[in-house]
Design an enzyme around this catalytic site. Sequence first.
Site, PDB file in Angstrom:
ATOM      1  N   CYS A 235     -25.837  57.272 -13.402  1.00 30.91           N
ATOM      2  CA  CYS A 235     -25.981  55.875 -13.825  1.00 30.91           C
ATOM      3  C   CYS A 235     -24.667  55.103 -13.794  1.00 30.91           C
ATOM      4  O   CYS A 235     -24.678  53.868 -13.858  1.00 30.91           O
ATOM      5  CB  CYS A 235     -26.564  55.825 -15.235  1.00 30.91           C
ATOM      6  SG  CYS A 235     -28.224  56.553 -15.359  1.00 30.91           S
ATOM      7  N   HIS A 314     -13.467  61.545 -15.473  1.00 24.90           N
ATOM      8  CA  HIS A 314     -14.443  62.572 -15.090  1.00 24.90           C
ATOM      9  C   HIS A 314     -14.141  63.849 -15.873  1.00 24.90           C
ATOM     10  O   HIS A 314     -13.054  64.408 -15.762  1.00 24.90           O
ATOM     11  CB  HIS A 314     -14.348  62.832 -13.589  1.00 24.90           C
ATOM     12  CG  HIS A 314     -15.579  63.430 -12.988  1.00 24.90           C
ATOM     13  ND1 HIS A 314     -16.166  64.569 -13.482  1.00 24.90           N
ATOM     14  CD2 HIS A 314     -16.341  63.032 -11.932  1.00 24.90           C
ATOM     15  CE1 HIS A 314     -17.227  64.862 -12.748  1.00 24.90           C
ATOM     16  NE2 HIS A 314     -17.362  63.940 -11.799  1.00 24.90           N
ATOM     17  N   HIS A 399     -17.185  39.891 -24.551  1.00 21.83           N
ATOM     18  CA  HIS A 399     -18.533  40.343 -24.202  1.00 21.83           C
ATOM     19  C   HIS A 399     -18.497  41.832 -23.840  1.00 21.83           C
ATOM     20  O   HIS A 399     -17.537  42.306 -23.214  1.00 21.83           O
ATOM     21  CB  HIS A 399     -19.097  39.541 -23.029  1.00 21.83           C
ATOM     22  CG  HIS A 399     -19.012  38.060 -23.222  1.00 21.83           C
ATOM     23  ND1 HIS A 399     -19.815  37.372 -24.099  1.00 21.83           N
ATOM     24  CD2 HIS A 399     -18.186  37.129 -22.658  1.00 21.83           C
ATOM     25  CE1 HIS A 399     -19.510  36.080 -24.058  1.00 21.83           C
ATOM     26  NE2 HIS A 399     -18.527  35.916 -23.203  1.00 21.83           N
ATOM     27  N   HIS A 403     -24.020  50.369 -20.708  1.00 19.41           N
ATOM     28  CA  HIS A 403     -25.159  50.871 -19.938  1.00 19.41           C
ATOM     29  C   HIS A 403     -26.362  51.134 -20.837  1.00 19.41           C
ATOM     30  O   HIS A 403     -26.268  51.886 -21.814  1.00 19.41           O
ATOM     31  CB  HIS A 403     -24.773  52.148 -19.189  1.00 19.41           C
ATOM     32  CG  HIS A 403     -25.937  52.892 -18.633  1.00 19.41           C
ATOM     33  ND1 HIS A 403     -26.873  52.306 -17.799  1.00 19.41           N
ATOM     34  CD2 HIS A 403     -26.346  54.185 -18.797  1.00 19.41           C
ATOM     35  CE1 HIS A 403     -27.784  53.200 -17.475  1.00 19.41           C
ATOM     36  NE2 HIS A 403     -27.491  54.340 -18.062  1.00 19.41           N
ATOM     37  N   ASN A 436     -34.346  51.447 -18.524  1.00 15.12           N
ATOM     38  CA  ASN A 436     -33.120  52.004 -17.946  1.00 15.12           C
ATOM     39  C   ASN A 436     -33.236  51.897 -16.430  1.00 15.12           C
ATOM     40  O   ASN A 436     -33.929  52.673 -15.787  1.00 15.12           O
ATOM     41  CB  ASN A 436     -32.957  53.465 -18.374  1.00 15.12           C
ATOM     42  CG  ASN A 436     -31.692  54.101 -17.836  1.00 15.12           C
ATOM     43  OD1 ASN A 436     -31.028  53.550 -16.968  1.00 15.12           O
ATOM     44  ND2 ASN A 436     -31.349  55.268 -18.345  1.00 15.12           N
TER      45      ASN A 436
END
Length: 511
Positions: A235, A314, A399, A403, A436
């Site tokens: 995602c 990562h 703002h 996700h 989603n």
Amino acid sequence: MADTTTPASSYSYPLPSFVRFLINPKRLKLGYHYLISHALHFTLLPLLAASAARLAGLTSAELLQIRDGLRLHLVPVVACSFAAAFLAAVYLMKQPRPVYLLDFACFKPAAALKCSREFFVEHSMSTGIFTDDNLAFQKRILERSGLGQSTYFPEAMYKRPPKLCMAEAREEAEMVMFGAVDELLEKTGVKPKDIDILIVNCSLFNPTPSLSAMIINHYKLRGNIQSFNLGGMGCSAGLISIDLAKQLLQVHRNANALVVSTENITLNWYFGNDRSMLVPNCLFRVGCAAVMLTNRRSARRRAKYQLIHTVRTHNGADNRSYGCVFQKEDSEGKVGVSLSKDLMSVAGEALKTNITTLGPLVLPLSEQLLFFLTLVSRRAFRWRRIQPYIPDFKLAFEHFCVHAGGRAVLDELEKRLGLAEGHMEASRMTLYRFGNTSSSSLWYELAYTEAKGRMKKGDRTWQIAFGSGFKCNSAVWHALRTIDPKQEEKNPWTDEIHAFPVQVPRVETIH
């Protein structure tokens, strides 16, 4: 008789109202932030005032003496001036080219593809595959997921029985990608032949020819276009695509980059009874976003945003992080995406890694100083009783686009970052209205903010996404102009923004 006299030390004297006003923790924090943020001004202003007073007090003889001194040292002065100008020019040439976002578009499917909770349950029952317990489990997930009654399914899911095949998956991909790109080209006025870079990301559907080739064929893009197709990146792949586009725009001059972010539902529906794989069925829905980026300085006048930072982290070296979102076969050989119970804690660790890198780039000096002092106290002096300091990112951004992975994800991020309900509104409403939509969800959230008329010139926006692997990626945008919602006719929220926000009940997480 016992002595009832109260010791003098036990008396409490009420503080004056102005003292209570000043020592309020919130006001102290704001005062500290203001003092540190303007420390340079407070230091330089007295020095400038003293210098001005000194110059004003110089006599004519002293001024003539200074002028004669400059004449005597004319060559060194001119040489230093040229050297300073040369160094300034080199510095400016070494600066990365600014990357502008001309506009973006979010695909809104036809009303006939809306999927209510009741249809989802009835559709799952009609397959005859799921056990009664797992049907009840999916129903409970839906009720607590934060999804509303108007999310979208692909057309293949409405057929009886569902027609889940490669041809239907291609049709879904064409519908969402071409719909978003058509709208974007209309909004920006960019011609297909003027697109120099194309990046498409879709995690679970990677046909041959690729999705990027599908767009090139449909729009007859140039033969020398720089084309990329990203798969399996989860995602957060939308921000990976933005970062890749930014890197390419530093190399290619006067270029336009088209980024398309989507996910495919048709071929990735799980028909099994492993509960860890049933949750994605309940959360993922149809969606797509197309974004037009450019490095042409002439485009700044009509661009909406400038890309300031991208930060990618990562944690895939850790086995627990690597396996928390995993596509695999269940015990019956049916393929699905399994979500680990460690997902929330893994996401928290990934967030910590990301904001540790992002913080120094965006936070005011006052917050960086507090974070540094807390870190030194805990590590150097081993004062473990001092809690780790969580920087106040509300001082850095107006703002937040988090996700919309699910209600639990949004709750966790709101708690960890100390955000208010208003900061999470765009994310929660996107989850409620569209579900989603994977890597495109961040753009539906930004579109919501624009449709509400909240985006003002100079505002800063933080987009943050999580993905399998496990990754946490961020992008920081600076608004170049105030966005007038009345001029955003193609915004997916325009015709219904008056109905939002809606109240979404908060309930306990299902295990």
